[in-house]
Design an enzyme around this catalytic site. Structure first.
Site, PDB file in Angstrom:
ATOM      1  N   ASP A 247      49.084  42.371  31.734  1.00 28.77           N
ATOM      2  CA  ASP A 247      49.390  43.764  32.068  1.00 28.77           C
ATOM      3  C   ASP A 247      48.953  44.109  33.484  1.00 28.77           C
ATOM      4  OD1 ASP A 247      50.507  44.364  29.693  1.00 28.77           O
ATOM      5  OD2 ASP A 247      48.686  45.193  28.792  1.00 28.77           O
ATOM      6  N   LYS A 269      53.438  47.831  33.384  1.00 29.54           N
ATOM      7  CA  LYS A 269      54.196  48.910  34.015  1.00 29.54           C
ATOM      8  C   LYS A 269      53.853  48.931  35.501  1.00 29.54           C
ATOM      9  CE  LYS A 269      53.861  52.197  30.204  1.00 29.54           C
ATOM     10  NZ  LYS A 269      52.648  52.044  29.445  1.00 29.54           N
ATOM     11  N   GLY A 301      40.701  45.698  29.384  1.00 25.62           N
ATOM     12  CA  GLY A 301      39.706  46.259  28.460  1.00 25.62           C
ATOM     13  C   GLY A 301      39.696  45.512  27.146  1.00 25.62           C
ATOM     14  N   THR A 330      35.724  47.400  26.673  1.00 24.42           N
ATOM     15  CA  THR A 330      36.656  48.489  26.915  1.00 24.42           C
ATOM     16  C   THR A 330      36.199  49.323  28.111  1.00 24.42           C
ATOM     17  OG1 THR A 330      37.897  50.240  25.839  1.00 24.42           O
ATOM     18  CG2 THR A 330      35.541  50.132  25.337  1.00 24.42           C
ATOM     19  N   MET A 382      43.233  57.533  30.481  1.00 21.33           N
ATOM     20  CA  MET A 382      44.545  58.026  30.951  1.00 21.33           C
ATOM     21  C   MET A 382      44.516  59.542  31.083  1.00 21.33           C
ATOM     22  SD  MET A 382      46.928  55.533  28.604  1.00 21.33           S
ATOM     23  CE  MET A 382      45.868  55.514  27.163  1.00 21.33           C
TER      24      MET A 382
HETATM   25  N1  SAH Z   1      42.744  48.726  26.525  1.00 24.20           N
HETATM   26  C1  SAH Z   1      42.127  49.351  27.668  1.00 24.20           C
HETATM   27  C2  SAH Z   1      42.631  50.718  27.958  1.00 24.20           C
HETATM   28  C3  SAH Z   1      44.074  50.799  28.351  1.00 24.20           C
HETATM   29  S1  SAH Z   1      44.580  52.424  28.711  1.00 24.20           S
HETATM   30  C4  SAH Z   1      40.611  49.357  27.478  1.00 24.20           C
HETATM   31  O1  SAH Z   1      40.135  49.038  26.384  1.00 24.20           O
HETATM   32  O2  SAH Z   1      39.914  49.665  28.429  1.00 24.20           O
HETATM   33  C5  SAH Z   1      44.385  52.464  30.451  1.00 24.20           C
HETATM   34  C6  SAH Z   1      43.284  53.428  30.837  1.00 24.20           C
HETATM   35  O3  SAH Z   1      42.032  52.792  30.728  1.00 24.20           O
HETATM   36  C7  SAH Z   1      43.348  53.869  32.282  1.00 24.20           C
HETATM   37  O4  SAH Z   1      44.255  54.930  32.447  1.00 24.20           O
HETATM   38  C8  SAH Z   1      41.933  54.329  32.516  1.00 24.20           C
HETATM   39  O5  SAH Z   1      41.697  55.582  31.960  1.00 24.20           O
HETATM   40  C9  SAH Z   1      41.152  53.323  31.692  1.00 24.20           C
HETATM   41  N2  SAH Z   1      40.660  52.219  32.529  1.00 24.20           N
HETATM   42  C10 SAH Z   1      40.968  50.911  32.414  1.00 24.20           C
HETATM   43  N3  SAH Z   1      40.311  50.183  33.327  1.00 24.20           N
HETATM   44  C11 SAH Z   1      39.565  51.043  34.028  1.00 24.20           C
HETATM   45  C12 SAH Z   1      38.654  50.912  35.119  1.00 24.20           C
HETATM   46  N4  SAH Z   1      38.394  49.724  35.658  1.00 24.20           N
HETATM   47  N5  SAH Z   1      38.055  52.016  35.602  1.00 24.20           N
HETATM   48  C13 SAH Z   1      38.323  53.218  35.069  1.00 24.20           C
HETATM   49  N6  SAH Z   1      39.155  53.400  34.045  1.00 24.20           N
HETATM   50  C14 SAH Z   1      39.779  52.338  33.528  1.00 24.20           C
END
Ligand code: SAH
Length: 464
Positions: A247, A269, A301, A330, A382
């Site tokens: 992704d 995306k 995450g 995450t 998000m």
């Molecule tokens: N599965 C992922 C989340 C996917 S949704 C997890 O468990 O982290 C994507 C959202 O995750 C982003 O819009 C943001 O809000 C958050 N996110 C992911 N990586 C990030 C990072 N390095 N710093 C801040 N927010 C992050």
């Protein structure tokens, strides 16, 4: 890459060492270990009378001549004299023969790496000439970390290579078998020194292994960005993968850990480009696994937190495909740790809620009253596009407008930014600081710890 790493075969080929000191002797030894036919030119005008003990190499007691270079596959100049080394190096360069002037990188066309020798396993480390001491430290670390009998293990495998190839025609199945051998009881037995039992097990394994390959999908969490936050299981899955579907949030640094020959398929995306529909991703994963491949589905995450990992797993399981899920750190956990915000803390928060701020039609569809209740931390994924709505709805539902908030952008990476303020000013905090995705909103008293890390805990509590 400042230099191009290769392992050069010098077996039976002519190599030249110019010089007479202990450095020259060391290079003669190194070249002889590699099987080269070594000639040493001592560079002395006054031929010694006593014979050289140096049996395997030819010694010419005379000065170096420019024409000498053409006969050799590789040259070391270790004369200890800058002008003389320069003369040798220039002659070699002119003839396009690789040359190393010892301790004179500017004159050299190749460098000698720090070497970990577990023959036939050879590990070469180079800092491109920038930090040789660091390279040597790494070497020491590998020397101590790697099993002493690693070379035996490689030789053991080598002795079975042809037999395994005959027994198992499929390349992927063979690789999977070798993976099992090296990381299972057979490998352990060899490293222990028990080659007899390893050999017996190996033979029965080969006799059994004429079964077709079975595909598998590892749904793997890549963590929040910092590649060192990958799990060991994620690393293993990546290093065994035939194909990796990844992704947008998976960083290039993480992808570097994938097996070099693994196919990499981007299915994320990108703003402005059409996104691959989820059904298509599901179908691709299934098809590749059914073809017997080791598939890794790599997600930012944790795969099961706002990542549609559940849908993919359900699709694969419904088709009888073997699936393994590897959890990841995450974003909420990663960002909180990196910003030193405890998501729960006695007196501040007894619960933490992971929320998606993503709006399907207009506005996030959330139970604002539940989210506004006191004593919990909200980690909102998000959420930056909807920051204004989120703050307003929470305040309407009863959350104190003065509740502290932090926004972590690019958490755990080199580009991490943390900004802090209050719930009332959340939208301005986001827009005023030009916060862009990926960013996580953390709402609750715990964020005070990051906003004002120097304040003692009592003062922190008083401020709540
Ligand atoms: N599965 C992922 C989340 C996917 S949704 C997890 O468990 O982290 C994507 C959202 O995750 C982003 O819009 C943001 O809000 C958050 N996110 C992911 N990586 C990030 C990072 N390095 N710093 C801040 N927010 C992050």
């Amino acid at each position: 890459m400042k230099t191009f790493p290769i392992f050069l075969s010098l077996r039976g080929r002519p190599a030249l060492v110019v010089g007479d000191g202990h450095m020259a002797a060391a290079k003669v030894r190194l070249l002889r270990d590699a099987g080269a036919r070594v000639t040493r030119i001592t560079n002395r005008d006054d031929p010694r009378v006593e014979p050289h003990q140096d049996d395997a190499s030819r010694v010419l007691d005379r000065p170096f001549r420019t024409a000498d270079v053409t006969a050799y596959a590789l040259i070391y100049s270790a004369t200890g004299d800058a002008l003389e080394d320069a003369r040798v190096a220039a002659a070699a360069r002119a003839a396009n023969v690789p040359v190393n002037a010892v301790d004179r990188p500017a004159l050299s066309t190749f460098i000698t790496p720090a070497i970990v020798d577990r023959d036939p396993i050879t590990i070469a480390i180079s800092s491109g000439g920038t930090a040789p001491v660091l390279a040597r430290q790494l070497r020491l670390k590998l020397e101590t970390d790697l099993p002493r009998r690693l070379g035996r293990l490689a030789a053991f495998a080598g002795s079975f290579r042809a037999a395994v190839k005959n027994a198992i025609a499929d390349f992927g199945a063979r690789r999977a078998l070798w993976d099992d051998i090296f990381s299972g009881p057979i490998g352990e037995a060899v490293l222990r020194g028990d080659e007899t039992s390893a050999r017996e097990r190996m033979i029965s394994l080969i006799n059994r292994s004429v079964t077709p390959p079975r595909g598998i999908v590892h749904v793997v969490g890549a963590g929040p960005g910092d590649p060192e936050l990958l799990t060991l299981k994620a690393l293993q899955a990546l290093q065994r993968a035939d194909v990796v579907f990844y992704d947008r949030l998976v960083s290039a640094d993480v992808m570097d850990f994938a097996r070099r020959d693994a196919e990499r398929v981007f299915v994320g995306k990108t703003p402005g480009n059409p996104t691959m529909p989820q059904e298509e991703i599901n179908a691709l994963l299934a098809r590749r696994a059914q073809a017997g491949e080791r598939v890794v589905r790599l997600k930012g995450g944790d795969p099961f937190i706002f990542g549609r990992g559940g849908e993919e797993v359900a699709h694969l399981r419904a088709r009888g495909i073997e699936v393994v899920v590897v959890p990841g750190i995450t974003a909420a956990a990663g960002c909180a740790a990196a910003a030193q915000i405890p998501l729960t803390q006695r007196d501040h928060a007894t619960a933490v809620t992971f929320v998606t701020g993503h709006a399907q039609n207009g506005e996030p569809d959330l139970d604002w009253r539940a989210l506004a209740s006191f004593g919990q931390t909200l980690a909102i994924y998000m959420g930056i596009a909807q920051a204004e709505v989120i703050a307003a709805r929470l305040i309407d539902a009863g959350r104190d407008p003065a509740t502290p908030v932090s926004v972590v952008e690019n958490g755990t990476t080199d580009q991490q930014r943390v900004v802090s303020g209050t719930l009332r000013g959340l939208a301005r905090l986001v827009s005023g600081n030009n916060i862009t995705s990926p960013a996580l909103l953390i709402i609750g008293a715990v964020t005070l710890a990051a906003a004002d890390a120097d304040r003692p805990v009592e003062a922190l509590q008083a401020a709540v």
